[in-house]
Scaffold this motif. Structure first.
Motif, short mmCIF file in Angstrom:
data_model
loop_
_atom_site.label_atom_id
_atom_site.label_comp_id
_atom_site.label_asym_id
_atom_site.label_seq_id
_atom_site.Cartn_x
_atom_site.Cartn_y
_atom_site.Cartn_z
N PRO A 222 9.67 -14.71 -1.01
CA PRO A 222 9.43 -14.69 0.45
C PRO A 222 10.30 -13.68 1.19
CG PRO A 222 9.56 -16.95 -0.34
CD PRO A 222 10.00 -16.06 -1.48
N LEU A 223 11.37 -13.22 0.56
CA LEU A 223 12.23 -12.23 1.22
C LEU A 223 11.48 -10.94 1.53
CD1 LEU A 223 15.53 -12.69 -0.85
CD2 LEU A 223 14.97 -13.62 1.41
N ILE A 224 10.31 -10.75 0.92
CA ILE A 224 9.54 -9.54 1.19
C ILE A 224 9.26 -9.40 2.68
CG2 ILE A 224 7.25 -10.61 0.91
CD1 ILE A 224 6.31 -8.02 -0.41
N PHE A 225 9.19 -10.51 3.40
CA PHE A 225 8.87 -10.43 4.83
C PHE A 225 10.07 -9.98 5.66
CE2 PHE A 225 5.58 -13.38 3.25
CZ PHE A 225 4.48 -12.62 3.61
N LEU A 226 11.25 -9.91 5.04
CA LEU A 226 12.43 -9.40 5.74
C LEU A 226 12.66 -7.92 5.42
CD1 LEU A 226 14.90 -12.38 5.13
CD2 LEU A 226 13.38 -11.97 7.09
N ALA A 227 11.94 -7.41 4.43
CA ALA A 227 12.17 -6.03 3.99
C ALA A 227 11.55 -5.04 4.98
CB ALA A 227 11.58 -5.83 2.60
N SER A 228 12.06 -3.81 4.93
CA SER A 228 11.47 -2.75 5.75
C SER A 228 10.08 -2.43 5.20
CB SER A 228 12.35 -1.51 5.71
OG SER A 228 12.29 -0.94 4.41
N GLU A 229 9.29 -1.74 6.01
CA GLU A 229 7.93 -1.42 5.60
C GLU A 229 7.93 -0.65 4.28
OE1 GLU A 229 5.28 -2.56 6.87
OE2 GLU A 229 3.83 -1.41 5.71
N ARG A 230 8.84 0.33 4.14
CA ARG A 230 8.90 1.13 2.93
C ARG A 230 9.20 0.25 1.71
NH1 ARG A 230 12.11 6.52 1.61
NH2 ARG A 230 11.08 7.14 3.53
N TRP A 231 10.20 -0.65 1.84
CA TRP A 231 10.55 -1.50 0.71
C TRP A 231 9.49 -2.56 0.45
CZ3 TRP A 231 13.61 -1.03 -3.25
CH2 TRP A 231 14.59 -0.03 -3.18
N ARG A 232 8.82 -2.99 1.53
CA ARG A 232 7.77 -3.98 1.34
C ARG A 232 6.69 -3.42 0.42
NH1 ARG A 232 5.55 -6.26 6.77
NH2 ARG A 232 7.74 -6.82 6.88
N ARG A 233 6.31 -2.17 0.66
CA ARG A 233 5.28 -1.56 -0.21
C ARG A 233 5.79 -1.41 -1.64
NH1 ARG A 233 3.23 2.85 4.22
NH2 ARG A 233 2.71 1.26 5.75
N ARG A 234 7.07 -1.02 -1.78
CA ARG A 234 7.61 -0.89 -3.14
C ARG A 234 7.57 -2.22 -3.87
NH1 ARG A 234 12.87 2.85 -1.70
NH2 ARG A 234 11.75 4.82 -1.60
N ILE A 235 7.91 -3.29 -3.14
CA ILE A 235 7.89 -4.62 -3.78
C ILE A 235 6.46 -4.97 -4.22
CG2 ILE A 235 8.25 -7.08 -3.39
CD1 ILE A 235 10.52 -6.24 -1.42
N VAL A 236 5.49 -4.65 -3.38
CA VAL A 236 4.10 -4.94 -3.74
C VAL A 236 3.70 -4.12 -4.97
CG1 VAL A 236 1.69 -4.71 -2.99
CG2 VAL A 236 3.40 -5.63 -1.43
N TYR A 237 4.10 -2.86 -5.01
CA TYR A 237 3.81 -2.05 -6.21
C TYR A 237 4.47 -2.68 -7.44
CZ TYR A 237 2.29 1.65 -2.97
OH TYR A 237 1.65 2.35 -2.00
N ALA A 238 5.68 -3.22 -7.26
CA ALA A 238 6.37 -3.84 -8.39
C ALA A 238 5.60 -5.07 -8.88
CB ALA A 238 7.79 -4.23 -8.00
#
Lengths: 284, 150
Positions: A222-238
């Motif tokens: 759930p921490l993905i919702f605290l991440a910046s837009e750039r990191w959010r996309r990286r997490i999704v790619y991961a």
């Protein structure tokens, strides 16, 4: 509360919607076909789920499974074009959910598909937003931003990520905290490992380390919702990479869930790549 | 150009999300598989004893063409209308009532009319033994149920 209602380009929602409904066609025709065969199974194997008890759903018959299968396909093809979003989208939701219900009411429930229900039930709520322009642009070519569309994408994001978090808690509930040290992945490799991962059985510690890493990632998801837009996309790619490795190892993929994850991505920007465009980047 | 939502339009959407959240949380913490689509996300959630066994189920059949020999047959939807996990999920019922297996022979005839019909079916659970999280190479078979056309 406006976090739940970001104004996003309608084009993003339109592209996401098209992908969801094209996926429904692929899913029904090729990926989840056991419901169709249950039309041929004897009713003695039918074990109604709660939903079926509530709605008095009968055992499958050959005409019923054919109606649901081809009803899903026909309505999804219409909805994928953006036409009749409320009517066609609602028909898809009813047919697909009922068809999956039949697939799961014969002794085995797949555990990866519940979240897709959210996408199918909520997409028809964007119908009216398309009254002005079906593909999400004004007459002079500017993006239309929609809170109704942003809500659908946000809700899909929330429930897609919730599946990771809740699956970690299911491991605690059904496997116990000691799940991380158990032989669960060894079991999966024994039962359905592909030839190029069988070597892992000689290194059980590596499988256990993977269990620790997966469990930690799911709990933290759930921490993905605290991440910046750039990191959010990286997490999704991961997460996409994780699912690709899973598929290569044990040929299991949570296809509807992978489609859900697309709700995180700026699809209209990808569509614009290579084209000259003045569209401003909008952060969801 | 922004198309906003009014307060009532937002209110019912919030209510829908909260309802879905309650159902999914309820499914995970108190529900079970029959709560689908809100059932727990329990894929690979069970613990396997590193020194226990991995179970795998298969069926053997006797066909009208060769009624004296048992041969392994696939448990797949296009052969019997059910998949392996569904047979495994019903293993206790099958053990109590082996006559249920006759319906598999009937479904097989409906799905594959050109194949020789089945005159006997038995369900076998094969246990692959583990030690320290890896397979020992040994297995033990348990016969769960057997049905023969009389």
């Amino acid at each position: 509360m406006n976090w739940l209602f970001p104004a996003v380009p309608l084009r993003r929602l339109a592209l996401f919607r098209t992908m969801v409904y094209l996926y429904v066609v692929i899913d029904v025709l090729w990926l989840q076909t056991s419901g169709w065969y249950h039309g041929y199974a004897d009713p003695v194997w039918y074990e109604p789920l709660r939903m079926g008890q509530l709605l008095h759903l009968p055992a499958a018959t050959v005409p019923l499974v054919n109606t649901l299968k081809w009803g899903s396909v026909a309505a999804a093809l219409v909805a994928a074009t953006g036409r009749l979003p409320r009517l066609a989208g609602s028909v898809v939701a009813i047919c697909w959910i009922w068809y999956m219900y039949i697939a799961y009411a014969y002794g085995k429930v797949d555990h990866d598909r519940g979240d897709f229900v959210i996408a199918l039930l909520l997409l028809p709520t964007v119908g009216s937003a398309f009254a002005q322009a079906r593909w999400g642009r004004t007459a002079d070519g500017r993006d239309i931003l929609s809170q109704a569309g942003g809500f659908v994408l946000r809700a899909v994001q929330i429930f897609a990520i919730a599946t990771y978090f809740l699956s970690a808690w299911a491991k605690v509930r059904f496997g116990g905290w000691d799940w991380v040290n158990s032989a669960t992945m060894a079991r999966a490799v024994v039962r359905r490992g592909t030839p190029w991962v069988k070597w892992l059985l000689d290194a059980p510690w590596l499988l256990q380390a993977t269990q620790w890493a997966l469990f930690a990632a799911e709990m933290a998801s759930p921490l993905i919702f605290l991440a910046s837009e750039r990191w959010r996309r990286r997490i999704v790619y991961a997460w996409f990479a994780f699912h690709a490795v899973t598929y290569a190892s044990i040929t299991i993929a949570f296809w509807p869930h992978l489609v859900m994850l697309l709700a995180f991505l700026p699809l209209e920007q990808y569509a614009d790549r290579g084209k000259p465009s003045s569209a401003a980047s909008v952060v969801l | 150009m922004i198309v906003p939502l009014t307060l009532p339009q937002k209110a019912w959407r919030v209510a829908v999300v909260l309802l879905a959240a309650v159902l999914f949380l309820g499914g995970t913490f108190v529900g079970d598989d029959d709560w689908w689509p809100f059932s727990p996300w329990r894929m690979f959630s069970t613990s396997t004893d590193p020194n226990g066994a991995v179970r795998s189920t298969f069926i053997e059949v006797r066909t009208a063409a060769a009624p004296a020999t048992w041969v392994e047959a696939p448990i797949s939807p296009d052969s019997v209308g059910l998949n392996r996990a569904e047979i495994e999920g019903n293993i206790d019922r099958i053990a109590k009532d082996p006559a249920m297996l006759k319906t598999l022979a009937d479904s097989h005839t409906a799905l594959r009319p050109d194949d020789p019909s089945w005159v006997g079916i038995r369900v076998v659970v094969r246990n692959y033994l583990l030690r320290d999280g890896g397979p020992t190479g040994q297995h033990r078979d348990d016969l769960v149920a057997e049905w023969r056309a009389s």
